[in-house]
Design a protein around this motif. Structure first.
Motif, PDB file in Angstrom:
ATOM      1  N   LYS A  69       0.809  -1.220   0.000  1.00 13.96           N
ATOM      2  CA  LYS A  69       0.000   0.000   0.000  1.00 13.96           C
ATOM      3  C   LYS A  69       0.840   1.267   0.000  1.00 13.96           C
ATOM      4  CE  LYS A  69      -4.221  -1.732   2.015  1.00 13.96           C
ATOM      5  NZ  LYS A  69      -4.314  -2.457   3.291  1.00 13.96           N
ATOM      6  N   MET A  70       2.141   1.104   0.060  1.00 14.06           N
ATOM      7  CA  MET A  70       3.008   2.294   0.086  1.00 14.06           C
ATOM      8  C   MET A  70       2.917   3.029  -1.241  1.00 14.06           C
ATOM      9  SD  MET A  70       6.426   1.080   2.060  1.00 14.06           S
ATOM     10  CE  MET A  70       7.560   2.442   2.036  1.00 14.06           C
ATOM     11  N   GLU A  71       3.013   4.335  -1.137  1.00 13.72           N
ATOM     12  CA  GLU A  71       2.990   5.168  -2.329  1.00 13.72           C
ATOM     13  C   GLU A  71       4.264   4.817  -3.133  1.00 13.72           C
ATOM     14  OE1 GLU A  71       4.374   8.309  -4.520  1.00 13.72           O
ATOM     15  OE2 GLU A  71       5.033   8.343  -2.416  1.00 13.72           O
ATOM     16  N   GLU A  72       4.143   4.731  -4.484  1.00 14.29           N
ATOM     17  CA  GLU A  72       5.211   4.132  -5.293  1.00 14.29           C
ATOM     18  C   GLU A  72       6.594   4.767  -5.083  1.00 14.29           C
ATOM     19  OE1 GLU A  72       5.067   1.339  -6.703  1.00 14.29           O
ATOM     20  OE2 GLU A  72       6.827   1.263  -8.019  1.00 14.29           O
ATOM     21  N   GLU A  73       6.639   6.067  -5.068  1.00 14.07           N
ATOM     22  CA  GLU A  73       7.928   6.752  -4.902  1.00 14.07           C
ATOM     23  C   GLU A  73       8.613   6.332  -3.598  1.00 14.07           C
ATOM     24  OE1 GLU A  73       9.710  10.946  -6.076  1.00 14.07           O
ATOM     25  OE2 GLU A  73       8.428   9.604  -7.178  1.00 14.07           O
ATOM     26  N   LYS A  74       7.805   6.307  -2.541  1.00 17.71           N
ATOM     27  CA  LYS A  74       8.315   5.937  -1.234  1.00 17.71           C
ATOM     28  C   LYS A  74       8.719   4.451  -1.241  1.00 17.71           C
ATOM     29  CE  LYS A  74       7.105   6.815   3.562  1.00 17.71           C
ATOM     30  NZ  LYS A  74       6.016   6.976   4.514  1.00 17.71           N
TER      31      LYS A  74
END
Ligand code: ADP
Ligand code: MG
Length: 567
Positions: free
Chosen positions: A382-387
């Protein structure tokens, strides 16, 4: 009595130099580090006392005590934890545990070039104790190990050497006395009570043992002790007293309500259990109820430690039972490939005296582990892609190892893989995105492995695939060979090496094959020792020839890796 002088290990000397010259803007963190060590020492003693209750003796009220002395400009931090023997002191306070690792030397070199050591870097070096020298011109450690009758006195000015001597010490545990440097104007004064209280509130509030300090306060004088004047009135009704004050709330963060815990509190707690100095990238805090009841608080770090792949690295979660510490580094709660996760599990139904051996067969522990693993995957996906990509850069190589080792979660881990591709430019792509963007008629996921991206991008093996507009995953980590071998397919699409077999793209014409038959036989004869077969192929568009492997053989890169590792 034994008395020796030792030179610090070279790395320690370099480290001390860096600490003293780089951390002046973060002076106060020394106190957090020393309190954290004191707390660890009590944890260790508790753990040991589960199997050897006699080592506690009558000294069973655990504490950490801070004593400032303005006159002598010293600050003392004392605990009644496990203590150190003469040998322990030499081992623990003269060397750096991680100094042998390649990552350590690299980082040291990097910081020397930069001329600065940031707190994060120091944290990764694991030099908590040495941070005392940011504020102290001399550090004296007096300690007695639990169960021993002799103590040790360690002393150093933080330059080249330290001395160790045997010591008579009446109680178990460690006392560290810092002889404070003359501060510069505007500096915090670390013998000032309010300064100490403030630092502890901010950095060490959750520590599970009382952090005591004797402070001055006023209390009412009992009637019968009051001095009276001629009219029978009390001269004084209040008096000054010195008594112990507990500076921390000792509240277990994981047992508190999520809404009531501040981000800074989570961060400080994370730093304590992980011994890292970075900000956690993600956290998960849950109270689970139902058939099995437990609290979980886990963190995903933002930076990998230098010793991530060290065999004996500490990893695993801290295990508690009703807020009482049971053990740290509980490996049974997490598979090895999730060894980057830090956190705490508090399971009230667990037996307090559980041993590491018993844990392995414990069904409650297995149940908790399964759930935590699932939650970690949820968290990561679920992490935002950049992160996520910056997480992947740090921990991808470790996470990947789960594919060949955790059959049950293979597909989930596969969804978390990221690779550069022939079409992604500077970016990295996941398999899901790859599959969604497959060219028409493309049936397989293609990959190519090798030493570096430039070589891969120029590989003749890509020609035919490029011509068809098929994307190819580019793999440069040797582990990827094992990953694709055990993964085999993703979302029903087989993984195929771009350099093995005939790719089944199109057949070379019979005519061409026939007309070069003579040439092929000649080459095969000349290269008899080195090649198995010489044949026409449809995989090349511009190059004249290339080497390829059998569909089921090792790739060229793998052969190299195996050779290099002596297999
Ligand atoms: P770390 O805490 O990451 O192990 P430190 O530099 O903070 O590294 O401490 C080094 C070692 O010194 C500890 O691992 C421990 O063995 C020993 N030590 C430090 N402080 C204490 C203490 N108060 N009681 C017992 N041992 C201690
Ligand atoms: Mg420490």
């Amino acid at each position: 009595m034994k008395q020796e002088t030792h030179a610090f290990q070279t790395e320690v000397k370099q480290m001390l130099h860096l600490i003293i010259h780089s951390l002046y803007s973060n002076k106060e963190i020394f106190l957090r580090e020393l309190i954290s060590n004191a707390s660890d020492a009590i944890d260790k003693l508790r753990f040991k006392s589960q199997t050897e209750p006699e080592i506690l003796g009558s000294d069973t009220d655990f504490y950490i005590r801070i004593t400032p002395d303005k006159e002598n400009k010293t600050l003392t931090i004392e605990d009644n934890g496990i203590g150190m023997s003469f040998e322990d002191a030499v081992e623990n306070l003269g060397t750096i545990a991680k100094s042998g690792t390649a990552g350590f030397m690299e980082a040291l070199e990097a910081t020397r070039k930069e001329g600065m050591l940031t707190p994060e870097l120091i944290g990764q070096f694991g030099v908590g104790f040495y941070s005392s020298f940011i504020v102290a011109e001399k550090v004296v450690v007096e300690s007695r190990a639990a169960g021993a009758d002799k103590g040790v006195r360690w002393e150093s000015e933080g330059s080249g050497e330290y001395s160790v001597a045997e010591l008579e010490k009446e109680n178990r545990g460690t006392r560290i006395t810092l002889h404070l440097k003359d501060g510069e104007e505007g500096d915090l004064n670390f013998t000032e009570e309010w300064t100490i209280k403030d630092i502890i509130k901010r950095h060490s509030d959750f520590i599970a043992y009382p952090i005591l300090m004797e402070t001055e306060s006023y209390e009412p004088i009992p009637e019968e002790e009051q001095e009276k004047d001629e009219e029978g009135k009390a001269k004084e009704t209040m008096r000054k007293v010195r008594k112990d004050e507990t500076l921390n709330s000792m509240k277990a963060i994981w047992a508190r309500k999520k809404e009531e815990v501040k981000d800074e509190e989570y961060t400080e707690f994370y730093r304590h259990i992980s011994k890292n100095w970075d900000e956690p990238a993600e956290k998960l805090h849950l109270h689970l109820e139902g058939a099995v009841e437990y609290d979980v608080l886990i963190f995903i770090p933002s930076k990998a430690p230098f010793d991530l792949f060290q065999r004996d690295r500490r990893h695993g979660l801290h295990l508690y039972c009703k807020r009482v510490f049971v053990m740290d580094d509980c490996k049974e709660l997490l598979p090895e490939y999730l060894g980057f996760v830090h956190g705490v599990v508090d399971a009230p139904d667990l037996d307090l005296n559980v041993s590491r051996e018993i844990l392995q067969q414990n069904s409650l522990v297995r149940n908790i582990r399964k759930n935590i693993v699932k939650r970690v995957f949820d968290l990561l996906s679920k992490m935002e892609e950049e992160k996520y990509l910056s997480f992947w850069k740090e921990f991808g190589p470790m996470l990947k190892a789960g594919i060949p080792t955790d059959f049950e979660n293979k597909e989930k881990i596969a969804g978390l893989l990221r690779y550069p591709t022939t079409k992604s430019g500077e970016k990295l792509k996941g398999l899901k995105e790859y599959v969604e963007n497959m060219a028409e008629g493309q049936e397989a996921i293609y990959y190519l492995s090798g030493e570096n991206l430039t070589a891969l991008m120029n590989s003749p093996h890509l020609e035919a695939l490029k011509a068809k507009d098929y994307e190819v995953l580019l793999m440069t980590d040797p582990v990827d060979e094992w990953v694709v071998d055990s993964l085999r397919e993703f979302e029903g699409k087989p993984l195929k090496s771009a350099e093995k077999g005939d790719l089944e793209l199109e057949k070379p014409s019979e005519e061409v094959a026939e007309s070069f038959k003579g040439l092929f036989e000649f080459i095969k004869k000349e290269l008899e020792e080195d090649v198995k077969e010489v044949k026409a192929s449809a995989r090349l568009k511009e190059s004249v020839a290339c080497l390829s492997a059998d569909a089921f053989a090792m790739s060229a890169f793998m052969e190299k890796v195996m050779q290099a590792s002596g297999q």
